[in-house]
Design an enzyme around this catalytic site. Structure first.
Site, PDB file in Angstrom:
ATOM      1  N   ALA A  33      37.219 -27.266   9.981  1.00 35.55           N
ATOM      2  CA  ALA A  33      36.101 -28.191   9.854  1.00 35.55           C
ATOM      3  C   ALA A  33      35.128 -28.092  11.028  1.00 35.55           C
ATOM      4  CB  ALA A  33      36.620 -29.627   9.742  1.00 35.55           C
ATOM      5  N   LYS A  34      35.569 -27.481  12.125  1.00 32.49           N
ATOM      6  CA  LYS A  34      34.731 -27.255  13.323  1.00 32.49           C
ATOM      7  C   LYS A  34      34.023 -28.528  13.751  1.00 32.49           C
ATOM      8  CE  LYS A  34      34.198 -22.364  12.230  1.00 32.49           C
ATOM      9  NZ  LYS A  34      34.907 -22.372  10.939  1.00 32.49           N
ATOM     10  N   ARG A  35      34.807 -29.589  13.918  1.00 32.10           N
ATOM     11  CA  ARG A  35      34.258 -30.858  14.363  1.00 32.10           C
ATOM     12  C   ARG A  35      34.186 -30.887  15.893  1.00 32.10           C
ATOM     13  NH1 ARG A  35      33.602 -30.969   9.274  1.00 32.10           N
ATOM     14  NH2 ARG A  35      33.711 -32.898   8.096  1.00 32.10           N
TER      15      ARG A  35
END
Length: 288
Positions: A92-94
């Site tokens: 999700a590359k949050r």
């Protein structure tokens, strides 16, 4: 999932394969297109065909988010369907200010029950730490990625070296006049590794950067690495294993399109299994 449990799965299956369920509704076989829950049905058959050959599944959340509520429901059903012994990653590359990261962590660790989430470290420690506060959950921090744009920031040369408290003397050198240059991603790996430990923190290192893995291992010898880029992106499993493996294996090598889109026909699950078997057999030869 604990580090010990993950290592045990690798040993039992003689595999460090992660299957990427980056399921694009427009690319699944035509005969499934009319299914009322086509994405989940596609994922279900891929999981059934590969679960004994891999130790992990990675869902790139963008493919599900793009479908709105129906996509989120398919993602949740997929996560719940994957057997519990597998390490489940939300790609999700949050990463945001602390209170926002805390909510992202709750969404993916409590509501959706992923084991890990990929995190961008650009905003610093307070944006990453909330993901490290959940027991038996992992943050997988972007290190050296395989995309062409990695040269824009990750591979910039910066001046300075880590001081005793982990701070960086960037651009102006340190008080002693040290002006040794290093890549920005090297500074990121070193600094972020102090925020967690090898039991809750991994790093993303692209397979197309395999020649850099030896240097990366000098900075983070004990952490697991999530390695995308094998398969369609041209990364070498042999080189990744040669330069990136540590005593505990320390690798999760992801393959997405090469496996899940091995066939566009009704035999897609069987063809996916055949490709996964090739990866597993090669990995078994590299394991200690």
């Amino acid at each position: 999932m604990t580090r010990k449990q993950l290592i045990e799965q690798i040993k039992q299956k003689r595999s460090y394969l992660c299957v990427g369920l980056d399921t694009d509704i427009t690319k699944i076989p035509r005969h499934l297109q009319a299914h009322p829950d086509a994405v989940f049905e596609f994922n279900r058959q891929i999981i059934d065909a590969t679960k004994d050959l891999c130790v992990s599944y990675k869902l790139n959340t963008a493919f599900y988010e793009a479908m709105g509520l129906k996509g989120w429901e398919a993602m949740e059903r997929t996560v719940n369907y994957i057997p519990q012994e597998h390490f489940i990653i939300a790609d999700a590359k949050r990463g945001d200010i602390g209170n926002t990261s805390s909510q992202y962590a709750r969404a993916f660790f409590e509501t959706l029950n992923f084991d890990a989430i990929t995190v961008a470290p650009y905003m610093g420690e307070d944006s990453v730490k909330p993901f490290l506060e959940f027991e038996n959950k992992w943050a997988i921090v972007l290190g050296l990625t395989s995309n062409p744009g990695s040269k824009d920031f990750e591979q910039l040369k910066v001046v300075g070296q880590a001081t005793n408290n982990g701070d960086e003397a960037i651009n102006n050198g340190d008080e002693a006049g040290n002006t040794e240059a290093r890549y920005l991603y090297e500074s990121v790996l070193e600094k972020v590794s102090a925020w967690g430990n090898p039991g809750n923190l991994m790093f993303v290192v692209g397979a197309t950067k395999a020649s850099d893995l030896a240097g990366i291992r000098r900075i983070i010898p004990d952490h697991f690495l999530l390695v995308p880029g094998v398969g369609f992106q041209g990364g070498s499993l042999k080189e990744v294993s040669q330069y990136g493996m540590n005593a505990d294996c320390g690798l999760l090598v992801n393959a997405s399109r090469a496996i899940i889109y091995a066939s566009e026909k009704e035999d897609f699950a069987a063809e996916a299994r055949a490709i996964a078997q090739q990866y597993q057999a090669e990995m078994a030869g590299y394991l200690h």
